[in-house]
Design a protein around this motif. Structure first.
Motif, PDB file in Angstrom:
ATOM      1  N   THR A 198      39.175  62.101 -48.908  1.00 43.50           N
ATOM      2  CA  THR A 198      39.945  62.989 -48.042  1.00 43.50           C
ATOM      3  C   THR A 198      41.413  62.591 -48.020  1.00 43.50           C
ATOM      4  O   THR A 198      42.309  63.450 -48.078  1.00 43.50           O
ATOM      5  N   ALA A 199      41.682  61.283 -47.935  1.00 45.46           N
ATOM      6  CA  ALA A 199      43.070  60.811 -47.927  1.00 45.46           C
ATOM      7  C   ALA A 199      43.766  61.143 -49.242  1.00 45.46           C
ATOM      8  O   ALA A 199      44.945  61.512 -49.254  1.00 45.46           O
ATOM      9  N   LEU A 200      43.048  61.028 -50.348  1.00 43.85           N
ATOM     10  CA  LEU A 200      43.646  61.356 -51.647  1.00 43.85           C
ATOM     11  C   LEU A 200      43.922  62.854 -51.756  1.00 43.85           C
ATOM     12  O   LEU A 200      44.972  63.259 -52.270  1.00 43.85           O
ATOM     13  N   PHE A 201      42.997  63.683 -51.273  1.00 44.84           N
ATOM     14  CA  PHE A 201      43.248  65.121 -51.229  1.00 44.84           C
ATOM     15  C   PHE A 201      44.518  65.418 -50.450  1.00 44.84           C
ATOM     16  O   PHE A 201      45.370  66.204 -50.873  1.00 44.84           O
ATOM     17  N   SER A 202      44.621  64.795 -49.279  1.00 47.57           N
ATOM     18  CA  SER A 202      45.790  65.019 -48.436  1.00 47.57           C
ATOM     19  C   SER A 202      47.058  64.555 -49.121  1.00 47.57           C
ATOM     20  O   SER A 202      48.104  65.206 -49.041  1.00 47.57           O
ATOM     21  N   TYR A 203      46.986  63.424 -49.817  1.00 46.85           N
ATOM     22  CA  TYR A 203      48.156  62.902 -50.544  1.00 46.85           C
ATOM     23  C   TYR A 203      48.607  63.876 -51.629  1.00 46.85           C
ATOM     24  O   TYR A 203      49.803  64.029 -51.894  1.00 46.85           O
ATOM     25  N   LEU A 204      47.649  64.554 -52.258  1.00 47.35           N
ATOM     26  CA  LEU A 204      47.964  65.509 -53.313  1.00 47.35           C
ATOM     27  C   LEU A 204      48.419  66.862 -52.778  1.00 47.35           C
ATOM     28  O   LEU A 204      48.716  67.769 -53.548  1.00 47.35           O
ATOM     29  N   GLY A 205      48.470  66.992 -51.458  1.00 44.61           N
ATOM     30  CA  GLY A 205      48.953  68.222 -50.856  1.00 44.61           C
ATOM     31  C   GLY A 205      47.880  69.214 -50.486  1.00 44.61           C
ATOM     32  O   GLY A 205      48.178  70.333 -50.072  1.00 44.61           O
ATOM     33  N   ILE A 206      46.602  68.828 -50.605  1.00 44.51           N
ATOM     34  CA  ILE A 206      45.496  69.710 -50.231  1.00 44.51           C
ATOM     35  C   ILE A 206      45.271  69.602 -48.730  1.00 44.51           C
ATOM     36  O   ILE A 206      45.207  68.504 -48.178  1.00 44.51           O
ATOM     37  N   GLN A 207      45.157  70.735 -48.070  1.00 44.37           N
ATOM     38  CA  GLN A 207      45.006  70.756 -46.622  1.00 44.37           C
ATOM     39  C   GLN A 207      43.663  70.158 -46.212  1.00 44.37           C
ATOM     40  O   GLN A 207      42.602  70.644 -46.604  1.00 44.37           O
ATOM     41  N   THR A 208      43.710  69.083 -45.430  1.00 48.21           N
ATOM     42  CA  THR A 208      42.482  68.458 -44.929  1.00 48.21           C
ATOM     43  C   THR A 208      42.422  68.437 -43.413  1.00 48.21           C
ATOM     44  O   THR A 208      41.372  68.146 -42.852  1.00 48.21           O
ATOM     45  N   ALA A 209      43.542  68.684 -42.757  1.00 44.24           N
ATOM     46  CA  ALA A 209      43.559  68.698 -41.306  1.00 44.24           C
ATOM     47  C   ALA A 209      42.822  69.930 -40.793  1.00 44.24           C
ATOM     48  O   ALA A 209      42.956  71.023 -41.342  1.00 44.24           O
ATOM     49  N   LEU A 210      42.031  69.737 -39.738  1.00 43.78           N
ATOM     50  CA  LEU A 210      41.280  70.838 -39.149  1.00 43.78           C
ATOM     51  C   LEU A 210      42.096  71.431 -38.010  1.00 43.78           C
ATOM     52  O   LEU A 210      42.375  70.772 -37.016  1.00 43.78           O
ATOM     53  N   GLY A 211      42.497  72.669 -38.156  1.00 36.96           N
ATOM     54  CA  GLY A 211      43.306  73.294 -37.135  1.00 36.96           C
ATOM     55  C   GLY A 211      44.760  72.861 -37.231  1.00 36.96           C
ATOM     56  O   GLY A 211      45.203  72.255 -38.212  1.00 36.96           O
ATOM     57  N   ASP A 212      45.495  73.138 -36.185  1.00 32.43           N
ATOM     58  CA  ASP A 212      46.925  72.844 -36.149  1.00 32.43           C
ATOM     59  C   ASP A 212      47.137  71.469 -35.518  1.00 32.43           C
ATOM     60  O   ASP A 212      47.587  71.329 -34.380  1.00 32.43           O
ATOM     61  N   THR A 213      46.777  70.415 -36.276  1.00 31.32           N
ATOM     62  CA  THR A 213      46.882  69.044 -35.764  1.00 31.32           C
ATOM     63  C   THR A 213      47.907  68.217 -36.527  1.00 31.32           C
ATOM     64  O   THR A 213      47.948  67.000 -36.369  1.00 31.32           O
ATOM     65  N   GLY A 214      48.706  68.848 -37.325  1.00 32.79           N
ATOM     66  CA  GLY A 214      49.695  68.102 -38.079  1.00 32.79           C
ATOM     67  C   GLY A 214      49.172  67.654 -39.429  1.00 32.79           C
ATOM     68  O   GLY A 214      48.023  67.931 -39.792  1.00 32.79           O
ATOM     69  N   PRO A 215      49.982  66.939 -40.202  1.00 35.24           N
ATOM     70  CA  PRO A 215      49.593  66.531 -41.551  1.00 35.24           C
ATOM     71  C   PRO A 215      48.501  65.476 -41.548  1.00 35.24           C
ATOM     72  O   PRO A 215      48.375  64.683 -40.608  1.00 35.24           O
ATOM     73  N   GLY A 216      47.716  65.454 -42.639  1.00 34.61           N
ATOM     74  CA  GLY A 216      46.706  64.413 -42.808  1.00 34.61           C
ATOM     75  C   GLY A 216      47.338  63.086 -43.163  1.00 34.61           C
ATOM     76  O   GLY A 216      48.546  62.987 -43.431  1.00 34.61           O
ATOM     77  N   LEU A 217      46.528  62.035 -43.179  1.00 33.70           N
ATOM     78  CA  LEU A 217      47.048  60.687 -43.419  1.00 33.70           C
ATOM     79  C   LEU A 217      47.672  60.550 -44.798  1.00 33.70           C
ATOM     80  O   LEU A 217      48.743  59.963 -44.952  1.00 33.70           O
ATOM     81  N   GLY A 218      46.998  61.079 -45.812  1.00 35.82           N
ATOM     82  CA  GLY A 218      47.555  61.006 -47.156  1.00 35.82           C
ATOM     83  C   GLY A 218      48.836  61.800 -47.296  1.00 35.82           C
ATOM     84  O   GLY A 218      49.781  61.372 -47.973  1.00 35.82           O
ATOM     85  N   GLU A 219      48.893  62.955 -46.650  1.00 38.91           N
ATOM     86  CA  GLU A 219      50.099  63.773 -46.687  1.00 38.91           C
ATOM     87  C   GLU A 219      51.270  63.062 -46.021  1.00 38.91           C
ATOM     88  O   GLU A 219      52.416  63.182 -46.456  1.00 38.91           O
ATOM     89  N   GLN A 220      50.988  62.312 -44.968  1.00 39.30           N
ATOM     90  CA  GLN A 220      52.046  61.542 -44.302  1.00 39.30           C
ATOM     91  C   GLN A 220      52.644  60.498 -45.247  1.00 39.30           C
ATOM     92  O   GLN A 220      53.868  60.303 -45.283  1.00 39.30           O
ATOM     93  N   ILE A 221      51.790  59.841 -46.015  1.00 41.04           N
ATOM     94  CA  ILE A 221      52.283  58.838 -46.976  1.00 41.04           C
ATOM     95  C   ILE A 221      53.121  59.515 -48.045  1.00 41.04           C
ATOM     96  O   ILE A 221      54.216  59.047 -48.389  1.00 41.04           O
ATOM     97  N   SER A 222      52.608  60.610 -48.588  1.00 46.40           N
ATOM     98  CA  SER A 222      53.330  61.319 -49.639  1.00 46.40           C
ATOM     99  C   SER A 222      54.677  61.830 -49.142  1.00 46.40           C
ATOM    100  O   SER A 222      55.682  61.770 -49.865  1.00 46.40           O
ATOM    101  N   PHE A 223      54.721  62.308 -47.917  1.00 43.94           N
ATOM    102  CA  PHE A 223      55.942  62.890 -47.370  1.00 43.94           C
ATOM    103  C   PHE A 223      57.014  61.842 -47.106  1.00 43.94           C
ATOM    104  O   PHE A 223      58.209  62.112 -47.282  1.00 43.94           O
ATOM    105  N   SER A 224      56.616  60.635 -46.703  1.00 40.12           N
ATOM    106  CA  SER A 224      57.589  59.634 -46.258  1.00 40.12           C
ATOM    107  C   SER A 224      57.844  58.525 -47.264  1.00 40.12           C
ATOM    108  O   SER A 224      58.726  57.695 -47.038  1.00 40.12           O
ATOM    109  N   LYS A 225      57.121  58.487 -48.371  1.00 31.99           N
ATOM    110  CA  LYS A 225      57.230  57.347 -49.277  1.00 31.99           C
ATOM    111  C   LYS A 225      58.620  57.208 -49.889  1.00 31.99           C
ATOM    112  O   LYS A 225      59.075  56.086 -50.163  1.00 31.99           O
ATOM    113  N   ASP A 226      59.307  58.322 -50.111  1.00 37.52           N
ATOM    114  CA  ASP A 226      60.646  58.253 -50.707  1.00 37.52           C
ATOM    115  C   ASP A 226      61.711  57.838 -49.704  1.00 37.52           C
ATOM    116  O   ASP A 226      62.864  57.620 -50.083  1.00 37.52           O
ATOM    117  N   TYR A 227      61.316  57.728 -48.448  1.00 39.93           N
ATOM    118  CA  TYR A 227      62.262  57.339 -47.390  1.00 39.93           C
ATOM    119  C   TYR A 227      61.787  56.067 -46.707  1.00 39.93           C
ATOM    120  O   TYR A 227      62.026  55.859 -45.520  1.00 39.93           O
TER     121      TYR A 227
END
Length: 258
Positions: A198-227
């Motif tokens: 699930t974390a890898l899916f989220s990192y690759l940009g695949i929606q894993t969050a259920l409902g409007d709860t914000g980004p998944g854990l993997g997506e958070q890493i992908s989004f912030s890694k360059d900063y």
């Protein structure tokens, strides 16, 4: 060691549920408070580059992962058991139909199978559950089928057949009780792998969050890694969440084995 597992589990799940109950969903952008360091007023874990609370991201990302992986794992085991019962009622047909499918499923990397499903069902709300099922069912099926064959050869089952027991009686009163420990083992042993998938899916940009709860854990890493140099907590917290979640869920397996 069990006490450490218990402490980590209760601390982690306690933080997650407290955060979900008392913190707003991290979906609003506030660029006036972006990249705040830890212990900033109102943001003790700081914020990411969009001004979202890092602690809220941690809690909601972990919560959505928990809510997803547990039913996904139960669904996988249920489908695997349903298919394995064909070996009881239709042994020749099951060997002919399922043996080849299982061999192919085990040979193909599970992540590749899951990604194929996600690409074929991009807009389906159940795509993530089906992807996890496709990636994990074969191993669960093989484990359950092996145990079912062992039970099938037991003397007490032969005695039940001689006394006129029907097939559904055998399933309910013999197979299911004997498979109870296998179900527990498959559930707890498979949870960490589902979390990582699930974390890898989220990192690759695949929606894993259920409902409007914000980004998944993997997506958070992908989004912030360059900063990372500006907001390292935005990268480290979701990593800690993934590892702690895997550790907490995996420790249940050790507890059941002792």
């Amino acid at each position: 060691m069990i006490q450490i597992h218990t402490f980590v589990r209760f601390l982690f799940f306690g933080l997650v549920f407290v955060g979900v109950l008392f913190f707003p969903k991290p979906t609003n952008v506030d660029l006036t408070n972006n990249n705040l360091p830890i212990f900033s007023p109102g943001f003790f874990a700081g914020t990411d580059r969009l001004g979202r609370d890092n602690f809220a991201l941690f809690c909601y990302g972990s919560f959505s992962t928990i809510v997803l992986v547990i039913p996904a794992r139960i669904f996988t085991i249920f489908v695997s058991f349903f298919l394995s019962t064909f070996t009881l009622f239709f042994p020749k047909k099951s060997d002919f139909i399922l043996s080849g499918i299982v061999s192919v499923s085990l040979a193909i990397p599970s992540l590749l199978s899951a990604l194929i499903v996600m690409s074929l069902l991009p807009d389906s709300p159940f795509a993530i559950f089906i992807a996890i099922l496709v990636s994990d069912w074969a191993l669960s099926y093989e484990t359950l089928t092996a145990k079912i064959r062992e039970i099938k050869e037991s003397p007490y089952l032969s005695a039940s057949l001689c006394m006129g027991a029907k097939s559904y009686h055998l399933v309910v009163f013999h197979y299911l009780p004997e498979l109870r420990d296998i179900f527990k083992f498959l559930f707890f042993s498979g949870l960490p792998a589902v979390v990582m998938t699930t974390a890898l899916f989220s990192y690759l940009g695949i929606q894993t969050a259920l409902g409007d709860t914000g980004p998944g854990l993997g997506e958070q890493i992908s989004f912030s890694k360059d900063y990372f140099d500006q907001s390292p907590v935005s990268v480290l917290l979701p990593i800690v969440a993934i590892l702690t979640l895997v550790y907490s869920l995996g420790s249940n397996l050790k507890k059941n084995e002792t």
